[in-house]
Design a protein around this motif. Structure first.
Motif, short mmCIF file in Angstrom:
data_model
loop_
_atom_site.label_atom_id
_atom_site.label_comp_id
_atom_site.label_asym_id
_atom_site.label_seq_id
_atom_site.Cartn_x
_atom_site.Cartn_y
_atom_site.Cartn_z
N LEU A 89 -1.09 -9.87 -15.87
CA LEU A 89 -0.64 -8.51 -16.19
C LEU A 89 -1.29 -7.48 -15.27
CD1 LEU A 89 -0.59 -8.54 -20.10
CD2 LEU A 89 1.30 -8.90 -18.51
N ARG A 90 -2.56 -7.71 -14.96
CA ARG A 90 -3.26 -6.81 -14.04
C ARG A 90 -2.61 -6.84 -12.66
NH1 ARG A 90 -8.33 -7.99 -15.72
NH2 ARG A 90 -8.43 -9.71 -14.25
N SER A 91 -2.23 -8.04 -12.22
CA SER A 91 -1.57 -8.19 -10.93
C SER A 91 -0.22 -7.48 -10.92
CB SER A 91 -1.39 -9.67 -10.61
OG SER A 91 -0.69 -9.86 -9.41
N ILE A 92 0.53 -7.62 -12.02
CA ILE A 92 1.83 -6.95 -12.12
C ILE A 92 1.67 -5.44 -12.02
CG2 ILE A 92 3.70 -6.42 -13.74
CD1 ILE A 92 3.51 -9.32 -14.70
N LEU A 93 0.67 -4.90 -12.73
CA LEU A 93 0.44 -3.45 -12.68
C LEU A 93 0.07 -2.99 -11.28
CD1 LEU A 93 -1.46 -2.71 -16.02
CD2 LEU A 93 0.81 -1.92 -15.37
N THR A 94 -0.76 -3.80 -10.60
CA THR A 94 -1.17 -3.44 -9.24
C THR A 94 0.02 -3.44 -8.29
OG1 THR A 94 -3.37 -4.40 -9.59
CG2 THR A 94 -2.66 -4.07 -7.31
N ILE A 95 0.82 -4.49 -8.35
CA ILE A 95 2.01 -4.58 -7.48
C ILE A 95 2.99 -3.47 -7.82
CG2 ILE A 95 4.01 -6.00 -6.91
CD1 ILE A 95 2.25 -8.46 -7.44
N TYR A 96 3.19 -3.23 -9.10
CA TYR A 96 4.12 -2.19 -9.53
C TYR A 96 3.68 -0.82 -9.03
CZ TYR A 96 6.96 0.69 -12.68
OH TYR A 96 7.84 1.61 -13.19
N THR A 97 2.37 -0.55 -9.13
CA THR A 97 1.84 0.75 -8.69
C THR A 97 1.99 0.92 -7.18
OG1 THR A 97 0.24 0.78 -10.51
CG2 THR A 97 -0.19 2.23 -8.65
N GLU A 98 1.58 -0.12 -6.44
CA GLU A 98 1.65 -0.03 -4.98
C GLU A 98 3.09 0.00 -4.49
OE1 GLU A 98 -0.59 -3.30 -3.56
OE2 GLU A 98 -2.55 -2.43 -4.09
N PHE A 99 3.92 -0.86 -5.05
CA PHE A 99 5.31 -0.94 -4.61
C PHE A 99 6.08 0.31 -4.99
CE2 PHE A 99 9.60 -2.68 -4.35
CZ PHE A 99 9.51 -3.45 -3.19
N GLY A 100 5.85 0.74 -6.23
CA GLY A 100 6.55 1.93 -6.70
C GLY A 100 6.12 3.18 -5.97
N GLY A 101 4.82 3.21 -5.56
CA GLY A 101 4.33 4.39 -4.87
C GLY A 101 4.88 4.52 -3.47
N SER A 102 5.14 3.38 -2.80
CA SER A 102 5.60 3.44 -1.42
C SER A 102 7.10 3.31 -1.29
CB SER A 102 4.92 2.32 -0.60
OG SER A 102 5.20 1.07 -1.15
N HIS A 103 7.76 2.84 -2.36
CA HIS A 103 9.20 2.68 -2.33
C HIS A 103 9.78 3.26 -3.62
CE1 HIS A 103 7.56 -0.47 0.27
NE2 HIS A 103 8.68 -0.41 0.96
N VAL A 110 8.89 -9.17 -10.32
CA VAL A 110 7.55 -9.71 -10.09
C VAL A 110 7.39 -10.94 -10.97
CG1 VAL A 110 5.09 -9.27 -10.18
CG2 VAL A 110 6.65 -7.42 -9.56
N ILE A 111 7.15 -12.08 -10.36
CA ILE A 111 7.04 -13.34 -11.10
C ILE A 111 5.57 -13.76 -11.18
CG2 ILE A 111 7.66 -15.78 -11.14
CD1 ILE A 111 10.21 -15.05 -9.64
N GLN A 112 5.11 -13.99 -12.40
CA GLN A 112 3.75 -14.46 -12.62
C GLN A 112 3.82 -15.62 -13.61
OE1 GLN A 112 0.79 -13.62 -11.39
NE2 GLN A 112 1.38 -11.87 -10.12
#
Length: 292
Positions: A89-103, A110-112
């Motif tokens: 879940l932490r990884s999903i939030l990190t990817i979501y934040t970074e991806f959403g911020g730049s795109h 996101v598959i975990q």
């Protein structure tokens, strides 16, 4: 046997930032029990060894498009590693934040993968449900501890003194904690707390007595109970503050079978109980406890 649901943004944040940090303190692994209406994280309900914790969520508190089916009355249970779930879940939030911020506005899946055990058999699920039903029984008297920080401060000092904690709770709204060794006795008393359930009037002259005398008299009159629990278990239960409850209630089960801690959550911005989530712990008592 099938289960499929979408974990909502609220569900991800509720688990990752609040409940998983608290539940991980209870133990690295637990049972995740899924029913038609609830998702429940259960610690130590089947083995009876150690502190039991029950974190229950209505399905809409975590998921949307929730679908479950099984031949066991649409109930599925399995063991899960909380640290791996938390990491995912932490990884999903990190990817979501970074991806959403730049795109901005672009969505991606996101598959975990989080390993789980083989689903419990029908007999094991029935046993788990029976243990859950038993664990839902609350003490007849509960006292509210509004300041968890003050309680944690005391426990932080206690855990270096000894291994056994004596806990007494009265129907007058008193919570008395004491730890004793051959060299030192350390105690704390919380008085005139809010009482849920059975309560009684404070006897005249009680304020002039010592905490130990007041407690002993209350026990003799049947207005209090006292048990001994592991300091380690009590300290673990305090860690549930990581789930950010609004207050906590302590009570002793009938016949002094366990010490129960119930954490209450309010709907944000109100003083109304949020009935979609619940969390409580049951601490086993030591064999030489004397509830009477």
């Amino acid at each position: 046997m099938k289960f499929k649901a979408f974990l909502t943004d609220h569900g991800v944040n509720l688990l990752e930032k609040r409940f998983l940090p608290a539940l991980d303190k209870m133990g690295k692994t637990c049972h995740l029990y899924l029913t038609r209406d609830h998702a429940i994280f259960l610690h130590n309900l089947l083995n009876g060894d150690g502190i039991q914790s029950i974190a229950q969520f209505q399905k809409d508190a975590l998921f949307e498009d929730y679908r479950i089916s099984s031949q066991n009355d649409d109930r599925i249970a399995f063991t899960i590693d909380l640290s791996l779930l938390h990491r995912a879940l932490r990884s999903i939030l990190t990817i979501y934040t970074e991806f959403g911020g730049s795109h901005g506005g672009y969505k991606s899946a996101v598959i975990q993968d989080v390993p789980i055990s083989k689903p419990l058999s029908r007999s094991d699920v029935l046993e788990l449900q029976a243990a859950l039903d038993m664990a839902q029984d609350l003490p007849q008297t509960l006292v509210q501890v509004p300041d968890m920080n003050q309680l944690q401060s005391f426990v932080d000092r206690m855990k270096h003194v000894g291994d056994v904690l004596n806990v007494s709770i009265t129907k007058y709204g008193d919570l008395h904690l004491q730890i004793s060794t051959s060299l030192i006795t350390l105690g704390a008393e919380f008085r005139k707390l809010k009482v849920l359930g059975e309560q009684a009037r404070v006897p005249p002259g009680d304020d002039n007595l010592t905490a130990q005398t007041r407690t002993r008299r209350a026990i003799d009159k049947g207005d209090a109970m006292s048990v001994q629990v592991s300091v380690k278990h009590f300290f673990k239960s305090i860690q549930c503050h990581l789930a950010k409850p609004d207050c906590a209630f302590y009570g002793i089960a009938q016949q002094g079978s366990c010490l129960t801690v119930v954490f209450q959550f309010f709907i944000p911005g109100t003083r109304q109980t949020d009935k979609s989530i619940s969390l409580h712990c049951r601490l086993p008592v030591l064999v030489d406890s004397d509830p009477n």
